[in-house]
Design a protein around this motif. Sequence first.
Motif, short mmCIF file in Angstrom:
data_model
loop_
_atom_site.label_atom_id
_atom_site.label_comp_id
_atom_site.label_asym_id
_atom_site.label_seq_id
_atom_site.Cartn_x
_atom_site.Cartn_y
_atom_site.Cartn_z
N HIS A 56 46.58 16.71 -14.87
CA HIS A 56 45.62 17.27 -15.82
C HIS A 56 45.59 16.48 -17.12
CE1 HIS A 56 44.46 19.64 -19.36
NE2 HIS A 56 43.42 19.91 -18.59
N PHE A 57 46.78 16.14 -17.64
CA PHE A 57 46.83 15.54 -18.97
C PHE A 57 46.12 14.19 -19.00
CE2 PHE A 57 48.57 14.05 -22.95
CZ PHE A 57 48.70 15.22 -23.67
N GLU A 58 46.05 13.50 -17.87
CA GLU A 58 45.39 12.20 -17.83
C GLU A 58 43.91 12.30 -17.50
OE1 GLU A 58 46.43 9.64 -18.98
OE2 GLU A 58 48.61 9.68 -18.95
N SER A 59 43.39 13.51 -17.40
CA SER A 59 41.96 13.66 -17.14
C SER A 59 41.15 13.50 -18.43
CB SER A 59 41.68 15.02 -16.50
OG SER A 59 42.07 16.07 -17.36
N LEU A 60 39.88 13.20 -18.28
CA LEU A 60 38.99 12.95 -19.42
C LEU A 60 38.78 14.24 -20.21
CD1 LEU A 60 37.27 10.66 -20.66
CD2 LEU A 60 35.36 11.51 -19.26
N GLN A 61 38.85 14.12 -21.56
CA GLN A 61 38.67 15.28 -22.44
C GLN A 61 37.50 15.04 -23.39
OE1 GLN A 61 40.49 17.96 -21.74
NE2 GLN A 61 41.68 16.80 -20.25
N ASP A 104 42.38 6.07 -19.11
CA ASP A 104 42.58 7.28 -18.30
C ASP A 104 41.52 7.44 -17.22
OD1 ASP A 104 44.76 7.83 -19.86
OD2 ASP A 104 43.78 9.34 -21.09
N ASN A 105 40.75 6.40 -16.94
CA ASN A 105 39.61 6.54 -16.02
C ASN A 105 40.06 6.95 -14.62
OD1 ASN A 105 39.41 4.08 -13.94
ND2 ASN A 105 40.23 3.26 -15.87
N GLY A 106 39.15 7.56 -13.89
CA GLY A 106 39.45 8.11 -12.57
C GLY A 106 39.31 7.13 -11.43
N HIS A 107 39.00 5.87 -11.72
CA HIS A 107 38.85 4.88 -10.65
C HIS A 107 40.11 4.05 -10.47
CE1 HIS A 107 37.74 0.76 -9.15
NE2 HIS A 107 37.24 1.52 -8.19
N HIS A 146 44.78 5.93 -15.32
CA HIS A 146 45.84 6.93 -15.21
C HIS A 146 45.41 8.16 -14.43
CE1 HIS A 146 48.12 5.23 -18.94
NE2 HIS A 146 48.04 4.38 -17.94
N ALA A 147 44.16 8.57 -14.56
CA ALA A 147 43.70 9.74 -13.79
C ALA A 147 43.78 9.47 -12.30
CB ALA A 147 42.27 10.11 -14.21
N ALA A 148 43.36 8.27 -11.89
CA ALA A 148 43.42 7.91 -10.47
C ALA A 148 44.87 7.80 -10.00
CB ALA A 148 42.69 6.58 -10.25
#
Length: 717
Positions: A285-290, A317-320, A323-325
């Motif tokens: 969660h913490f690495e998701s976009l805010q 923190d991008n999801g691709h 960090h999110a990925a």
Amino acid sequence: MALGIDFISENHQLIFYGIFVIICTCTILHLSLRSFEVHSKLDRSNEFIEMGRKRPKRPKTASTSNSEWASMRELEFYKKLYFKLQNLEEHPEIIPIARQVFLALLSEALEDYSKAPNTNILSMKHFDKGELALFLQSHQDNVTDQYHHYISRRQSGGQRALFQDHQEAEDWLRKIAPLKLVDGAWLGHLNKITMPFSLRPIVKETWQVFTEELGNGNRDQHHVKIFEDLLREFEPDLPSPTTKSILHPRYKLGNLKYWRAAVAQLIVSLFPCEFFPEILGFNMHFESLQLDTMQAAKELPEVHLDAYYFLLHVSIDNGHSGHAAMAMEGVAHYIQHISETEGGVAAETAWRRIQAGYVFSEWQFRNDSQVTNIFARLNDSAPDKLEPKVLSIFSSKIQAAHRLHCGSRVKIGKRSLAEWLEPESFLAEEWQNEFLQSLSTCKPWVYPGNSQRSKLAQELRWGGKMYGAFTKSELEIFELWINSMGSDQPHFYYSFIDSNPHAQFHIPRTMNLNMSESKVLATRDENFETAASIPSGRCCLLESFVYSPGRTTDAIGCAVVRFLRAQSGFDEEDSNVTGIDEPRTAENGGIVEFGLEMIRRASLPTPQSLYNLLSHWPSEFAMNMLSLSSSPIRNFGVLLGMSMAFLELQEMVSESSDSSLLSPKSGERLASLARRQYLCLQICLQDIPTGDERRVDFGRGYDMAKAEIKKCFSQEV
């Protein structure tokens, strides 16, 4: 040189020493001990709890509300916890309290989210990677949709969302500062050798997020350093976030929400062996976009402040590939690992624990600056422990209150207040217990779990008819008792993760070191200080040095980060982060993997953990090292010297022509990692001034380790 060859023999003790020096001494210098057990009573830390109960000095204004008083008291609690969690070496007594705080807040978050599970991650009853990817993408789409509407509104002449001018921007940055000044701390304790060896690939890919938060050892790219530089644009004398000075109100940092969220970051990874799934969920969660990160990136330049810290987090923190990925992949790999090794039921429990960690992170930002009654949720504030204290208070008031309530029509249960407080009757234990039971269920005088709403507590405060009848400490105990009733919060977490009656809550067996087992390894003027007397779960030669991000922004801290990256087998640092492209194969392992390879080549059983290894081959020197290294700041020079000695052993092994030790490819890679480690240790040494006692300690540590290595190889077969 036959030195590295002869020790592979029928003598298992000698085999152990050779392998152990590689796996546990020379290269796993970051050994750590198991965190304190739940059994650790909070009695030993009463001073800290009492600090939380002591209210700040009351302002002269009479308009301060009871909720504001509670908020101020809780704020001070979290600020002092914030300091002690970043200075565990000096405050090991805080560990059991931190664990209780973690369980209490985690349970409260889960209870809040469980009331509407279909609106959050709890709606995913079973883990499915595709479904999880869609859930996280939905979260990002929601954020980007909000940002799109925000940009459209701004382009139409709308005002800024976070602040309107430069001064408000400064105020906003000060408010969020406690959280940003520990950026990355939610993974600070993760990379421990006490973690099961089978989890090392997952630990490594998750810990990479932490090192990238620390700029991979590049000071200019260190996230905390970047935010500190931003704050110093208008607060040039800002102290280090690891010092007590940062708590001073003159800096106007934070509010209850952000001090509490910062503490949540600091405690979530404190027990990595016990709460690894929760760490993975928190990280995801913490690495998701805010949304506020994106808004700050746009608005700060408009008021002439540097926005790079926020721009950095929008991109990294991008999801691709960011960090999110990486966070989502870590979760998927962990669930797959548990499913393959422990079965489907265990995987279901692991998923619920990951959800718990995710909820814990998200709740910090949804839960505004309201009080959470944290004192009542700590173990020594449980109702059954407070009842004797409450009865003692009422007993002490009997004579003073005799006949004062004879005109009162208030009834508590089946008796009037005057009848309850009749001196002779109140002497009977049965009478007292009945009184307390009746009082605890008598609304509106007492609302279990809510002292602010309880009329009796209101009457005892300023403005009430009985103001002054109870002293400050008596009133606080009475309020704690009310707040603690009907809320056994920590157990909500356990019931949540173990809702399946067939699931088992499993805590990996880890190492423990008691004070009585500690050894002093060196002397300085007959009084050389070591970590020997501090039982901890943070023990390692150099790894514990980096758990607090604010301690790694200088030249030494950055060098230690790079040193640990090399030991873990990460690629050499570059100006750009590798992100999800970092190699994960066995060929790109680190020192631990080389140690395990040597064990396999020696045809010995592969240990499952360090605990397993030392159970079979006990080593007093290893335990002494663990003890010494649990204070990496105080003993930095000694640990640096030991690291250098074991680094020489790595080089010797990498140069050996004996194929029974390592494959040629592993030998080449070990040599490369050793060279990188050497450069980092040299930087540390160069940054220690001449005459500094750490230089003397360096020699002591080097000599101790060299003597042990020599002893390993000098034994006759």
